[in-house]
Design an enzyme around this catalytic site. Structure first.
Site, PDB file in Angstrom:
ATOM      1  N   ASN A  44      37.977  -0.684  31.600  1.00  0.00           N
ATOM      2  CA  ASN A  44      36.766  -0.865  32.658  1.00  0.00           C
ATOM      3  C   ASN A  44      35.418  -0.752  31.893  1.00  0.00           C
ATOM      4  O   ASN A  44      35.287   0.251  30.995  1.00  0.00           O
ATOM      5  CB  ASN A  44      36.890   0.067  33.679  1.00  0.00           C
ATOM      6  CG  ASN A  44      37.092   1.547  33.336  1.00  0.00           C
ATOM      7  OD1 ASN A  44      37.535   1.754  32.362  1.00  0.00           O
ATOM      8  ND2 ASN A  44      36.550   2.558  34.181  1.00  0.00           N
ATOM      9  N   GLU A  46      31.372   0.194  32.842  1.00  0.00           N
ATOM     10  CA  GLU A  46      30.445   0.563  33.782  1.00  0.00           C
ATOM     11  C   GLU A  46      29.215   0.087  33.293  1.00  0.00           C
ATOM     12  O   GLU A  46      29.039  -0.348  32.215  1.00  0.00           O
ATOM     13  CB  GLU A  46      30.677   1.881  34.101  1.00  0.00           C
ATOM     14  CG  GLU A  46      32.122   2.394  34.438  1.00  0.00           C
ATOM     15  CD  GLU A  46      32.142   3.590  35.023  1.00  0.00           C
ATOM     16  OE1 GLU A  46      31.607   4.559  34.755  1.00  0.00           O
ATOM     17  OE2 GLU A  46      33.345   3.923  35.864  1.00  0.00           O
ATOM     18  N   GLU A  57      41.326  -4.369  34.976  1.00  0.00           N
ATOM     19  CA  GLU A  57      42.037  -5.547  35.026  1.00  0.00           C
ATOM     20  C   GLU A  57      41.382  -6.680  35.074  1.00  0.00           C
ATOM     21  O   GLU A  57      41.788  -7.708  34.470  1.00  0.00           O
ATOM     22  CB  GLU A  57      42.405  -5.368  36.605  1.00  0.00           C
ATOM     23  CG  GLU A  57      43.488  -4.064  36.594  1.00  0.00           C
ATOM     24  CD  GLU A  57      42.838  -2.879  37.373  1.00  0.00           C
ATOM     25  OE1 GLU A  57      41.669  -2.803  36.916  1.00  0.00           O
ATOM     26  OE2 GLU A  57      43.518  -2.120  37.811  1.00  0.00           O
ATOM     27  N   CYS A  87      42.202  -2.324  42.136  1.00  0.00           N
ATOM     28  CA  CYS A  87      41.223  -2.269  43.724  1.00  0.00           C
ATOM     29  C   CYS A  87      41.308  -3.732  44.138  1.00  0.00           C
ATOM     30  O   CYS A  87      42.200  -4.652  43.642  1.00  0.00           O
ATOM     31  CB  CYS A  87      39.843  -2.183  43.129  1.00  0.00           C
ATOM     32  SG  CYS A  87      38.885  -3.701  42.628  1.00  0.00           S
ATOM     33  N   CYS A  90      40.239  -6.690  42.267  1.00  0.00           N
ATOM     34  CA  CYS A  90      41.160  -7.040  41.047  1.00  0.00           C
ATOM     35  C   CYS A  90      42.403  -7.722  41.627  1.00  0.00           C
ATOM     36  O   CYS A  90      42.826  -8.596  41.110  1.00  0.00           O
ATOM     37  CB  CYS A  90      41.425  -5.745  40.332  1.00  0.00           C
ATOM     38  SG  CYS A  90      40.120  -5.360  39.271  1.00  0.00           S
TER      39      CYS A  90
END
Ligand code: THU
Length: 141
Positions: A44, A46, A57, A87, A90
């Protein structure tokens, strides 16, 4: 296919360690085994503008598409008390490229694991097929 999963966990964990998650401190790694046997990972990333965050993902899927490959299985690693599911965003992105039967496993650092499939994660998925039908229609609206 124990060896394959072992490699996927290793690669997902390596990616997790690269996660850029200073805001949530929720570090995620994902690894995809592709149809040519290679493994592509993502973490990930951010942003100080929070909404620009991209999950592990989706970053893995983007790199996979760049290589012209298809997913065979997907592994997600998190440092959490429970395995974490992908999520909703994804799930939709995975469903664009993965057959419903593609297995998705999620694991914690201490080895708790859950297994599911892309089809279970996103039943009745919206996909390009719906748009094809719309494009074939003669009427403009
Ligand atoms: N995140 C992922 O990378 N994958 C998931 O499956 C769930 C959430 C990230 C996004 C964000 O950087 C952080 O975890 C907290 O939501």
């Amino acid at each position: 296919m124990v060896r394959t999963w072992a490699k996927l966990w290793r690669e997902a964990e390596k990616a997790r360690r690269r996660a850029h998650a200073p805001y949530s401190r929720f570090f995620v790694g994902a690894a995809i085994e592709c149809d040519d046997g290679s493994v592509i990972s993502g973490c990930n990333v951010e942003n100080a503008s929070y909404g620009l965050t991209v999950c592990a993902e989706r970053n893995a899927v983007g790199a996979m598409v760049r290589q012209g490959l298809k997913p065979v299985r997907v592994a997600i690693v998190v440092d959490h008390s429970r395995p974490v599911p992908p999520c909703g965003m994804c799930r939709q992105v995975l469903a664009e490229f993965a057959a419903p039967g593609v297995e998705v496993r999620s694991r914690t650092l201490d080895g708790k694991e859950l297994s599911t499939t892309v089809g279970e994660l996103l039943p009745w998925a919206f996909g390009g097929g719906f748009l094809d039908a719309a494009k074939r229609r003669k009427r403009r609206r």
